[in-house]
Motif scaffolding. Structure first.
Motif, PDB file in Angstrom:
ATOM      1  N   ILE A   1       0.832  -1.204   0.000  1.00 57.04           N
ATOM      2  CA  ILE A   1       0.000   0.000   0.000  1.00 57.04           C
ATOM      3  C   ILE A   1       0.869   1.257   0.000  1.00 57.04           C
ATOM      4  N   HIS A   2       2.043   1.196   0.642  1.00 56.42           N
ATOM      5  CA  HIS A   2       2.961   2.334   0.655  1.00 56.42           C
ATOM      6  C   HIS A   2       3.450   2.643  -0.761  1.00 56.42           C
ATOM      7  N   HIS A   3       3.870   1.607  -1.463  1.00 56.40           N
ATOM      8  CA  HIS A   3       4.388   1.809  -2.810  1.00 56.40           C
ATOM      9  C   HIS A   3       3.272   2.146  -3.801  1.00 56.40           C
ATOM     10  N   ILE A   4       2.089   1.601  -3.569  1.00 55.90           N
ATOM     11  CA  ILE A   4       0.950   1.963  -4.413  1.00 55.90           C
ATOM     12  C   ILE A   4       0.634   3.444  -4.247  1.00 55.90           C
ATOM     13  N   ASP A   5       0.647   3.916  -3.022  1.00 50.47           N
ATOM     14  CA  ASP A   5       0.430   5.348  -2.794  1.00 50.47           C
ATOM     15  C   ASP A   5       1.494   6.180  -3.499  1.00 50.47           C
ATOM     16  N   LEU A   6       2.750   5.728  -3.421  1.00 50.71           N
ATOM     17  CA  LEU A   6       3.821   6.471  -4.087  1.00 50.71           C
ATOM     18  C   LEU A   6       3.632   6.485  -5.602  1.00 50.71           C
ATOM     19  N   LEU A   7       3.224   5.355  -6.168  1.00 46.47           N
ATOM     20  CA  LEU A   7       2.990   5.290  -7.606  1.00 46.47           C
ATOM     21  C   LEU A   7       1.894   6.267  -8.021  1.00 46.47           C
ATOM     22  N   LEU A   8       0.826   6.328  -7.241  1.00 48.55           N
ATOM     23  CA  LEU A   8      -0.257   7.272  -7.533  1.00 48.55           C
ATOM     24  C   LEU A   8       0.207   8.712  -7.342  1.00 48.55           C
ATOM     25  N   TRP A   9       1.006   8.943  -6.331  1.00 48.62           N
ATOM     26  CA  TRP A   9       1.554  10.280  -6.053  1.00 48.62           C
ATOM     27  C   TRP A   9       2.434  10.753  -7.204  1.00 48.62           C
ATOM     28  N   LEU A  10       3.207   9.829  -7.760  1.00 49.47           N
ATOM     29  CA  LEU A  10       4.136  10.175  -8.825  1.00 49.47           C
ATOM     30  C   LEU A  10       3.457  10.300 -10.186  1.00 49.47           C
ATOM     31  N   LEU A  11       2.532   9.378 -10.479  1.00 50.68           N
ATOM     32  CA  LEU A  11       1.998   9.279 -11.843  1.00 50.68           C
ATOM     33  C   LEU A  11       0.493   9.449 -11.966  1.00 50.68           C
ATOM     34  N   GLY A  12      -0.237   9.400 -10.864  1.00 48.52           N
ATOM     35  CA  GLY A  12      -1.688   9.475 -10.953  1.00 48.52           C
ATOM     36  C   GLY A  12      -2.311   8.103 -11.138  1.00 48.52           C
ATOM     37  N   ARG A  13      -3.610   8.083 -11.391  1.00 46.88           N
ATOM     38  CA  ARG A  13      -4.370   6.838 -11.478  1.00 46.88           C
ATOM     39  C   ARG A  13      -4.142   6.142 -12.821  1.00 46.88           C
ATOM     40  N   PRO A  14      -3.901   4.820 -12.811  1.00 44.94           N
ATOM     41  CA  PRO A  14      -3.812   4.083 -14.067  1.00 44.94           C
ATOM     42  C   PRO A  14      -5.205   3.893 -14.674  1.00 44.94           C
ATOM     43  N   THR A  15      -5.240   3.430 -15.909  1.00 42.76           N
ATOM     44  CA  THR A  15      -6.533   3.220 -16.581  1.00 42.76           C
ATOM     45  C   THR A  15      -6.971   1.766 -16.555  1.00 42.76           C
ATOM     46  N   GLU A  16      -6.023   0.834 -16.383  1.00 45.21           N
ATOM     47  CA  GLU A  16      -6.344  -0.588 -16.459  1.00 45.21           C
ATOM     48  C   GLU A  16      -5.304  -1.382 -15.691  1.00 45.21           C
ATOM     49  N   ILE A  17      -5.741  -2.501 -15.078  1.00 47.44           N
ATOM     50  CA  ILE A  17      -4.853  -3.320 -14.256  1.00 47.44           C
ATOM     51  C   ILE A  17      -5.124  -4.793 -14.520  1.00 47.44           C
ATOM     52  N   THR A  18      -4.062  -5.576 -14.564  1.00 48.13           N
ATOM     53  CA  THR A  18      -4.174  -7.028 -14.504  1.00 48.13           C
ATOM     54  C   THR A  18      -3.140  -7.540 -13.513  1.00 48.13           C
ATOM     55  N   ALA A  19      -3.348  -8.769 -12.999  1.00 52.38           N
ATOM     56  CA  ALA A  19      -2.485  -9.236 -11.913  1.00 52.38           C
ATOM     57  C   ALA A  19      -2.599 -10.731 -11.721  1.00 52.38           C
ATOM     58  N   MET A  20      -1.610 -11.282 -11.003  1.00 58.23           N
ATOM     59  CA  MET A  20      -1.641 -12.660 -10.519  1.00 58.23           C
ATOM     60  C   MET A  20      -1.282 -12.659  -9.038  1.00 58.23           C
ATOM     61  N   LEU A  21      -1.910 -13.569  -8.279  1.00 60.45           N
ATOM     62  CA  LEU A  21      -1.703 -13.693  -6.839  1.00 60.45           C
ATOM     63  C   LEU A  21      -1.182 -15.085  -6.511  1.00 60.45           C
ATOM     64  N   ALA A  22      -0.400 -15.186  -5.421  1.00 63.34           N
ATOM     65  CA  ALA A  22       0.096 -16.486  -4.975  1.00 63.34           C
ATOM     66  C   ALA A  22       0.391 -16.441  -3.490  1.00 63.34           C
ATOM     67  N   ASN A  23       0.384 -17.609  -2.875  1.00 65.71           N
ATOM     68  CA  ASN A  23       0.957 -17.778  -1.542  1.00 65.71           C
ATOM     69  C   ASN A  23       2.073 -18.793  -1.698  1.00 65.71           C
ATOM     70  N   ALA A  24       3.304 -18.298  -1.698  1.00 66.43           N
ATOM     71  CA  ALA A  24       4.455 -19.128  -2.031  1.00 66.43           C
ATOM     72  C   ALA A  24       5.127 -19.757  -0.814  1.00 66.43           C
ATOM     73  N   GLN A  25       5.013 -19.095   0.381  1.00 65.98           N
ATOM     74  CA  GLN A  25       5.845 -19.546   1.496  1.00 65.98           C
ATOM     75  C   GLN A  25       5.147 -19.549   2.857  1.00 65.98           C
ATOM     76  N   HIS A  26       3.867 -19.219   2.944  1.00 65.06           N
ATOM     77  CA  HIS A  26       3.219 -19.081   4.251  1.00 65.06           C
ATOM     78  C   HIS A  26       1.987 -19.987   4.324  1.00 65.06           C
TER      79      HIS A  26
END
Length: 376
Positions: free
Chosen positions: A184-209
């Motif tokens: 969330i910290h880095h997401i805030d920084l990305l928005l602070w630097l560049l503003g809101r993106p128009t589209e997002i895609t992603a993959m999620l995993a639990n690799a070690q917990h």
């Protein structure tokens, strides 16, 4: 003199207490609250705040303590309820990240802020770091040209015991995994630097917990015009090597700090020596920037008190906190539904509403332990 209250007396509360204690002529901590009996009073003793009253009922504290400003440093699932109660009681609020687990709750908090006329600020302490303020100044200077690519590594490492604490590792109480609670910290920084993106895609995993329902790793791609951003959110990266790299048409800058500017030779390949004039201009922006007077939580606390005093918006306001949650919601939707998600998310989208993520999210594993207190 601002009368300060702090709700939630776990580890992050220490950063808030230290921040307020840095301004003895401007504020006084008069109350601490925690649902664990005696914990608030214990925290007051630990920091030598003899005049502060400890409350075992945070809502009672809001009603009785005659506060000007309250810091809310509790689990994410409680942020909306406590923030709304404080704002409706006429108390300014500084709430820890993430603002809330859902956009619906964020909007309820913004509505409370609007009707109260008070300040609502969401913790974004990295905006109050000199190295990142430098990066912001360079982006804002326009010297990079149009942004082509951004790579953000929100790289953390946490061992298995981290998820033994009662509220961590569950979609219901923590609201998500590393994407929500670390990146969330880095997401805030990305928005602070560049503003809101128009589209997002992603993959999620639990690799070690294997003692956690939630993801410990996600990789997202965010579309900006004309470029793309790549965000890695992780609690499985040994070394916790975090980096933001911004590639523009004219130069590349990053934190940790590095600047490179290429220029083309006759065949379009990088010319020897690059473009020293662009590099010099960027370094000039860096050299001219005045260092911040206060950093981290202390810097944000100073800004919030100034915002209250002068009737202005804080540097990291409620709308900023909501924008970061919108990106998180889009990442979760994209990863769970295996799709591309356009922003903004509409109010009728299932991933907008409170509780809907809990119903849709995969349980990578089941939580095995639920400790009341984190191990030291």
């Amino acid at each position: 003199m601002f009368r300060i209250g702090i709700i939630g007396t776990g580890s992050i509360a220490s950063a808030h207490i230290g921040g307020y204690l840095a301004f003895p002529g401007e504020c006084e901590i008069v109350a601490l609250g925690d649902v664990m009996p005696g914990k608030a009073a214990q925290k007051a003793t630990e920091f030598g705040i003899g005049g502060a009253v400890g409350y075992d009922d945070p809502l009672r504290m809001i009603a009785e303590a005659e506060l000007d400003l309250v810091s809310i440093a509790t689990p994410p699932s409680t942020h909306a309820t406590l923030s709304i109660a404080a704002l409706d009681a006429g108390v300014n609020v500084l709430v820890e990240k993430p603002m809330a687990p859902s956009l619906e709750e964020c909007d309820a908090m913004l509505a409370a802020q609007e009707r109260s006329g008070k300040v609502l600020s969401v913790v974004a302490q990295n905006r109050f770091r000199d190295d990142l303020a430098t990066l912001k100044a360079v982006v804002d200077s326009g010297l990079l040209g149009s942004i082509s690519s951004v790579r953000v590594d929100s790289a953390w490492w946490r061992g298995l015991p981290y998820y033994d604490l009662w509220w961590r590792g569950t979609w219901e109480k923590e609201g998500g995994g590393c994407t929500l609670n670390h990146a969330i910290h880095h997401i805030d920084l990305l928005l602070w630097l560049l503003g809101r993106p128009t589209e997002i895609t992603a993959m999620l995993a639990n690799a070690q917990h294997d003692n956690s329902e939630v993801e410990d790793l996600s990789v997202a791609v965010l579309r900006y015009e004309p470029g793309l951003a790549q965000l890695t959110s992780s609690v499985v990266h040994h070394g916790e090597e975090q980096e933001i790299v911004i590639q523009g048409a004219k130069a590349r800058v990053s934190q940790p700090w590095r600047v490179i500017a290429e220029r083309a030779d006759g065949g379009g390949f990088p010319a020897k020596g690059g473009d020293p004039d662009v590099v010099a201009a960027i370094e000039g922006v860096v050299a001219a920037r005045e260092p911040l007077a206060h950093s981290g939580h202390t810097g944000q606390i100073a800004d919030v008190m100034s915002a209250i005093r002068h009737g202005r918006d804080p540097i990291a306001g409620g709308r900023d906190g909501r924008n970061a949650i919108e990106v998180v919601a889009a990442i979760y939707k994209a990863g769970i539904e295996r799709t591309f998600v356009e922003l903004p998310l509409a109010a009728d989208d299932p991933y907008y509403r409170a509780g809907q993520l809990v119903e849709r999210a995969p349980h990578f594993y089941e939580k095995q332990s639920s400790l009341v207190e984190a191990a030291s």
